[in-house]
Scaffold this motif. Structure first.
Motif, short mmCIF file in Angstrom:
data_model
loop_
_atom_site.label_atom_id
_atom_site.label_comp_id
_atom_site.label_asym_id
_atom_site.label_seq_id
_atom_site.Cartn_x
_atom_site.Cartn_y
_atom_site.Cartn_z
N ASP A 1 -4.24 1.82 -18.67
CA ASP A 1 -5.52 1.36 -19.21
C ASP A 1 -6.29 2.47 -19.92
O ASP A 1 -6.77 2.29 -21.03
CB ASP A 1 -6.39 0.77 -18.10
N ARG A 2 -6.36 3.62 -19.27
CA ARG A 2 -7.14 4.71 -19.85
C ARG A 2 -6.56 5.14 -21.19
O ARG A 2 -7.27 5.34 -22.17
CB ARG A 2 -7.19 5.88 -18.86
N ALA A 3 -5.22 5.27 -21.22
CA ALA A 3 -4.56 5.68 -22.45
C ALA A 3 -4.75 4.62 -23.53
O ALA A 3 -5.02 4.93 -24.69
CB ALA A 3 -3.07 5.90 -22.20
N ASP B 1 2.36 1.62 -3.45
CA ASP B 1 1.34 1.99 -4.44
C ASP B 1 0.95 3.46 -4.34
O ASP B 1 0.58 4.07 -5.34
CB ASP B 1 0.11 1.10 -4.31
N ALA B 2 1.05 4.00 -3.12
CA ALA B 2 0.72 5.42 -2.96
C ALA B 2 1.64 6.25 -3.87
O ALA B 2 1.25 7.30 -4.37
CB ALA B 2 0.89 5.83 -1.50
N ILE C 1 2.49 7.93 -13.91
CA ILE C 1 2.85 7.69 -15.30
C ILE C 1 4.27 8.17 -15.62
O ILE C 1 5.05 7.42 -16.21
CB ILE C 1 1.78 8.28 -16.24
N LEU D 1 -3.96 -6.70 -8.77
CA LEU D 1 -2.71 -6.01 -8.47
C LEU D 1 -2.05 -6.80 -7.33
O LEU D 1 -2.37 -6.59 -6.17
CB LEU D 1 -2.98 -4.56 -8.04
N PHE E 1 -2.48 -1.05 -15.13
CA PHE E 1 -3.47 -0.21 -14.45
C PHE E 1 -3.28 1.26 -14.86
O PHE E 1 -4.23 1.95 -15.21
CB PHE E 1 -3.28 -0.38 -12.94
N LEU E 2 -2.01 1.70 -14.85
CA LEU E 2 -1.72 3.09 -15.20
C LEU E 2 -2.08 3.38 -16.65
O LEU E 2 -2.54 4.46 -16.99
CB LEU E 2 -0.24 3.39 -14.99
N LEU F 1 1.25 4.45 -8.01
CA LEU F 1 -0.03 4.70 -8.68
C LEU F 1 -0.52 6.12 -8.39
O LEU F 1 -1.71 6.42 -8.51
CB LEU F 1 -1.08 3.67 -8.23
N HIS F 2 0.41 6.97 -8.02
CA HIS F 2 0.07 8.35 -7.69
C HIS F 2 -0.61 9.03 -8.89
O HIS F 2 -0.20 8.83 -10.03
CB HIS F 2 1.36 9.09 -7.32
N PRO F 3 -1.64 9.86 -8.62
CA PRO F 3 -2.42 10.45 -9.72
C PRO F 3 -1.57 11.13 -10.79
O PRO F 3 -1.86 10.98 -11.97
CB PRO F 3 -3.31 11.47 -9.01
N GLU G 1 0.83 -1.21 0.00
CA GLU G 1 0.00 0.00 0.00
C GLU G 1 0.86 1.25 0.00
O GLU G 1 0.55 2.22 -0.68
CB GLU G 1 -0.94 -0.02 1.21
#
Lengths: 76, 740
Positions: free
Chosen positions: B404-406, B301-302, B311, B512, B401-402, B305-307, B298
């Motif tokens: 996916d949107r792209a 991941d903070a 990336i 994950l 995960f990072l 997977l930071h906003p 955790e």
């Protein structure tokens, strides 16, 4: 207490799964991973571009897209 | 509620058990299959159990990895088969299908079920499903150290009593508990308990099982499982039973389903809930004060997977991997391509001095051709080590995960990112990795764009050209080539999704897994296997190709010249290349030498460098350093030591940011680089690299595509890639000529 779609939770919130919609495209897999009646599910975070969403169900961390999240109903 | 208060859910089955144990004792070589969820440390455990006996291959017909070993345990031969990771035995992926099929058809003597002690409830779901097969089970409770750190303390004795099967605690990464595991599995495996489903379901199971009694093709151990699976409506089991002449059974199941439906029961939900209820009870009973602490995962991941850091961090990591690859491996590349090759050439020309033709073939073709290819082994080994680290540590899933949107903006999902990243290693396994995608349209689409991902065989070409033409921006150039390949792939995904392969349905679902530090042993095995398969190709494909090119270079195509002494441009190879070369003139490299290397490059991209070496250095490649055996070995030893020192001392520079644009370590002053610097301009060199990047990677990839999706699909891919390569190289040449 009314059921709400899982994607309406904000990160950090926990709610309990109600039986999955039979039409959910991932129903079988979701149940195998623990999305059964009453299981607590926590929204952890959204991915950098808002989607997908990371969840904790049991001790498992999972990523699901908002579209699929919307079809899972939970009870706060 | 604890399991103890719900004894009604347990079915002890001592009678059937005695029967199977007798069978096990009689078996000469008992067969143990290892089953478990993904990410439970199964690979590490299997390595600890099987050690060097472990053989890795593919399942016939599918390309899921097959790991098996024959070993001697306590004076007894044992066959160990590792089944691919599965969340459940209702298959969603080819991996799960393999696992299910093996359990149905092979009737192993023991099922060794590996559990993640830190995720007991979900793992026990599979255990309970396994127990619907009436096969002896033993449990390895793995990762107990990690669970303890999370604050989860599992009482393995209690778990064993509750499940009715032996449970052995293990920490596979430190080989703890693994010694006793096989003893336990071979000596004490039992059928254990089972789930007692709601009465209506049990009655339906009973009715269906009765119909299966006495049918040879439906072995008794599978009856209960098959009945349950039919009631769950699993399409693959229905299909299989229909195809094998059991349509009546499927119809009987349909009748039962209608009955249950009339009672308002959904068997899929009833069965899953019954299993989860019991799994939850068992987990709570075996690990009563489980209270998850904030874990390392955790905290990591903070950041990972930071906003807005996630990336950039990912992209920086990829760049770091490439920089590490070159910095650490470069001294070894120089060593193999330089001193070692020279020594070998010296020895070969001395040994073969009486056979001029053989000497020319060996010193002029085989040593420079194969040697150049082999000189990239260190680079690949480092690259594969780094990629295995990212995979095995759990980071790759985060990358998906990072991204996916792209990826979705071009119509793919984050999971498609994994085969694409694997394509950086080698396109062939990446084509097979598309099988992990659930939808057929995704598999086709990703397979079609995969070959644009710059596989490691293309790396040698970039490195040589970078050294020749852009020595100060070498790693940046290589990074740019990889990025370009990816952009082209994504652009095609965007177009193909809208034209040829529309999306079907929705859904990304990605686990994950917790971050783990992969064991050195597992990393080494993964990386070494990939490197070795590259080396094998150097021995076969590349060797044959350089010999073939040598022969074509030796055959005169003009009158008056004689075999082997003909000038390269007058040889058969030279003439054919000259005939083809006008096609490439608009791209800036219409010379026969440059064109000539592209043709064998169709067989394997690593051949391009070998062939360039042969053509440009044909005569000068033979620089025999006249050395005796002893001083040769001494010199080579000294050079190797120097390479080790240079490599180790280069590691700190990997992180030095300013050196991004000035790769001083990138000093590959090979004769080939010098020849290329004379033959190419920066613009034509870039255009050449772009062509090499984008045209068909190798015949093995074409083969993989044909095997997966048919010949027509494979050749379509080849054709459109050639066209893309030509157009892109042409554009790059135009732009580069104007800018550089």
């Amino acid at each position: 207490m009314p059921d709400v779609p899982l994607d309406s939770l904000t990160p950090g919130q926990t709610a309990h799964v109600v039986p999955l919609d039979p039409a959910h495209p991932l129903r079988r897999r979701l149940m195998e991973l623990g999305f059964v009646r009453g299981a607590p599910v926590t929204v952890i975070r959204r991915a950098p571009m808002g989607d997908p969403v990371e969840l904790r169900i049991g001790a498992t961390l999972l990523a699901l897209r908002a579209d699929d999240l919307r079809l899972i109903r939970v009870r706060a | 509620m604890t399991a103890a208060t719900r004894p009604a859910t347990l079915i002890p089955d001592a009678l059937a058990c005695a029967d199977t144990l007798a069978r096990l004792k009689a078996a000469r070589e008992p067969r143990v299959v290892v089953v478990g969820n993904p990410n439970v440390g199964k690979t590490t455990l299997i390595n600890a159990l099987a050690g060097t006996n472990l053989k890795v291959g593919n399942w016939s017909g599918v390309t899921v990895e097959k790991r098996e070993a024959h070993l001697t345990h306590g004076g007894r031969r044992v066959y160990l088969l590792d089944l691919p990771g599965a969340y459940s035995l209702s298959p969603h992926t080819p991996e799960e299908l393999v696992t299910r099929t093996a359990l149905l058809d092979e009737a192993p003597d023991v099922v060794l079920n590996v559990l993640d002690a830190g995720n007991l409830e979900r793992n026990l779901y599979l255990t309970l499903q396994l127990m619907d097969y009436r096969l002896p089970v033993a449990v390895a409770l793995n990762l107990v150290d990690e669970a303890r750190e999370k604050g989860v303390q599992v009482d393995s004795g209690a778990l064993s009593r509750l499940l009715g099967v032996p449970v052995v605690e293990t920490v596979a990464s430190r080989a703890q508990g693994t010694a006793g595991l096989l003893d336990s599995a071979l000596g004490h495996a039992t059928l254990g308990i089972g789930v007692r489903y709601p009465e209506a379901i049990e009655r339906a199971v009973e009715a269906l099982s009765t119909r299966m009694t006495g049918v040879d093709t439906l072995p008794p151990h599978a009856h209960r499982y098959l009945a349950l699976t039919l009631l769950e409506g699993d399409p693959s089991v229905r299909g299989r039973l229909n195809a094998t002449g059991h349509a009546a059974l499927v119809q009987a199941a349909d009748a039962q389903l209608r009955d249950l439906d009339a009672q308002g029961l959904d068997p899929l939900i009833e069965i899953a809930e019954a299993r989860y209820a019991l799994a939850g009870d068992l987990a709570r009973a075996a690990a009563p004060q489980a209270q998850a602490r904030r874990t390392v995962t955790e905290r990591l991941d903070a950041l990972a997977l930071h906003p807005w850091l996630g990336i950039p961090l990912f992209l920086a990591l990829v760049l770091l991997v490439f920089r590490l690859t070159f910095t650490v491996a470069a001294p070894f590349v120089d060593l193999i391509g330089g001193p070692l090759q020279d020594t070998l050439t010296g020895w070969a020309s001395a040994a073969l001095s009486w056979f001029p033709l053989a000497r020319d073939l060996v010193t002029g073709a085989i040593i420079p051709g194969v040697g150049t290819v082999l000189s990239f082994l260190p680079t690949l080994l480092v690259l594969y080590l780094a990629m295995s680290f990212l995979e095995d540590s759990g980071y790759m899933a985060r990358a998906a995960f990072l991204m996916d949107r792209a990826m979705r903006s071009v119509g793919l999902d984050g999971r498609a990112f994994i085969p694409l990243i694997l394509g950086f290693g080698c396109n062939v396994p990446a084509v097979y990795a598309t099988r992990t995608l659930e939808r057929r349209s995704d598999r086709l689409l990703v397979s079609m764009i995969l070959p644009f991902m710059s596989c490691s065989a293309r790396l040698p070409v970039y490195v040589v050209f970078a050294a020749a033409l852009f020595p100060r921006q070498a790693s940046l150039l290589v990074w740019a080539m990889y990025t370009l390949g990816m952009l082209v792939a994504l652009a095609f995904a965007f177009v193909l999704r809208r034209t040829s392969y529309p999306a079907e349905g929705s859904g990304v679902l990605l686990e994950l897994p917790p971050y783990r530090f992969p064991t050195a042993q597992v990393l080494w095995k993964h990386a070494w296997r990939r490197t070795a398969s590259f080396a094998r190709r150097a021995r076969t494909t590349v060797l044959a190709t350089v010999a073939g090119v040598w022969l074509l270079l030796a055959i005169p195509a003009v009158s008056g010249a004689s075999f082997a002494t003909v000038a390269p441009q007058d040889s058969l190879f030279g003439r054919v290349s000259q005939a083809v070369s006008p096609i490439f003139a608009p791209l800036g490299f219409g010379t026969w030498q440059a064109t000539g290397a592209l043709v064998p490059g169709f067989i394997a991209k690593e051949v391009v460098v070998g062939t360039l070496g042969q053509i440009y250095l044909g005569e000068e490649a033979a620089r025999p350093t006249a050395l005796g055996l002893v001083d040769g070995i001494v010199k080579a030893g000294q050079a190797t030591w120097d390479a080790v020192v240079a490599s180790v001392s280069a590691i700190p520079t990997v992180l030095a940011l300013p050196s991004l644009n000035a790769d001083t370590t990138q000093d590959l002053n090979t004769p080939l680089a010098a020849a290329l610097a004379r033959a190419f301009t920066p613009a034509s060199g870039l255009s050449y690299l772009v062509f090499v990047l984008l045209y068909t990677p190798c015949i093995a990839t074409v083969g993989a595509l044909a095997q997966e999706h048919g010949r027509r699909f494979a050749w379509t891919t080849v054709a459109y890639q050639l066209a893309t390569a030509w157009i892109a190289a042409f554009l790059v040449y135009l732009i580069a000529r104007a800018v550089l």
